[in-house]
Design an enzyme around this catalytic site. Structure first.
Site, short mmCIF file in Angstrom:
data_model
loop_
_atom_site.label_atom_id
_atom_site.label_comp_id
_atom_site.label_asym_id
_atom_site.label_seq_id
_atom_site.Cartn_x
_atom_site.Cartn_y
_atom_site.Cartn_z
N THR A 1 0.82 -1.21 0.00
CA THR A 1 0.00 0.00 0.00
C THR A 1 0.86 1.26 0.00
O THR A 1 2.04 1.24 0.31
CB THR A 1 -0.93 0.02 1.23
OG1 THR A 1 -0.14 0.09 2.41
CG2 THR A 1 -1.83 -1.19 1.28
N ASP A 2 0.20 2.38 -0.35
CA ASP A 2 0.86 3.68 -0.29
C ASP A 2 0.59 4.31 1.08
O ASP A 2 0.04 3.68 1.97
CB ASP A 2 0.40 4.57 -1.45
CG ASP A 2 -1.10 4.84 -1.43
OD1 ASP A 2 -1.76 4.68 -0.38
OD2 ASP A 2 -1.63 5.22 -2.49
N GLN A 3 0.95 5.57 1.25
CA GLN A 3 0.79 6.24 2.55
C GLN A 3 -0.67 6.38 2.96
O GLN A 3 -0.96 6.59 4.14
CB GLN A 3 1.45 7.61 2.52
CG GLN A 3 2.96 7.54 2.54
CD GLN A 3 3.57 8.93 2.60
OE1 GLN A 3 3.13 9.84 1.90
NE2 GLN A 3 4.59 9.08 3.43
N MET A 4 -1.59 6.24 2.01
CA MET A 4 -3.02 6.36 2.33
C MET A 4 -3.64 5.00 2.64
O MET A 4 -4.83 4.90 2.87
CB MET A 4 -3.75 7.02 1.17
CG MET A 4 -3.27 8.43 0.89
SD MET A 4 -4.05 9.16 -0.57
CE MET A 4 -3.33 8.18 -1.88
N VAL B 1 -3.83 2.55 0.52
CA VAL B 1 -4.45 2.05 -0.70
C VAL B 1 -3.43 1.20 -1.46
O VAL B 1 -2.26 1.57 -1.56
CB VAL B 1 -4.91 3.23 -1.60
CG1 VAL B 1 -5.41 2.76 -2.95
CG2 VAL B 1 -6.01 4.03 -0.88
#
Length: 132
Positions: free
Chosen positions: A15-18, A20
């Site tokens: 996932t990314d920082q969000m 997602v």
């Protein structure tokens, strides 16, 4: 051989920082679905490679519908699209635990001779296991 389902949890590293899932990870999810589809057929990538056959992806198309999130339980539905000849084509649906459609996809792979790098027809031991 019809539909094969493969489920797994999204890992934090995907996932990314969000929180997602990074879009590029879906290609790996589709690969997991294909590998398990073949395994359910009684064939492994390793056995194919040991027999001198490679299956490179020659086409990949993904339509993203909704984001997958960290720790989601994802299911990849993998289905053979038609009888394989020199190419084998799969359609996919990627769903979350609530059965929401996250993505649809299609891949085409080619049967290749490992030594010559040239296309070959689908092995008989795979064709014999299919309902065509």
């Amino acid at each position: 051989m019809g539909l094969n389902l493969h489920s797994f949890r999204v890992r934090y590293s995907e996932t990314d920082q969000m929180g997602v899932v990074y879009h590029g990870n879906y290609a790996q999810y589709l690969e997991m679905g294909r590998v398990e589809w073949l395994r359910a057929l009684g064939v492994t990538y390793k056995s194919m490679e040991d027999n001198g056959i490679m299956l490179p992806v020659i086409s990949l198309h993904i339509d993203y519908k909704k984001s997958a999130l960290y720790d989601d339980l994802i299911t990849v539905e993998t289905q053979l699209k038609n009888k394989p000849l020199v190419k084998i084509e799969f359609d996919y649906k990627v769903l979350n635990e609530s059965k929401e459609l996250l993505a649809t996809a299609n891949t085409i792979l080619a049967f290749m001779d490992k030594n010559t790098g040239k296309p070959i027809k689908c092995p008989d031991y795979i064709l014999e296991k299919l309902d065509f």
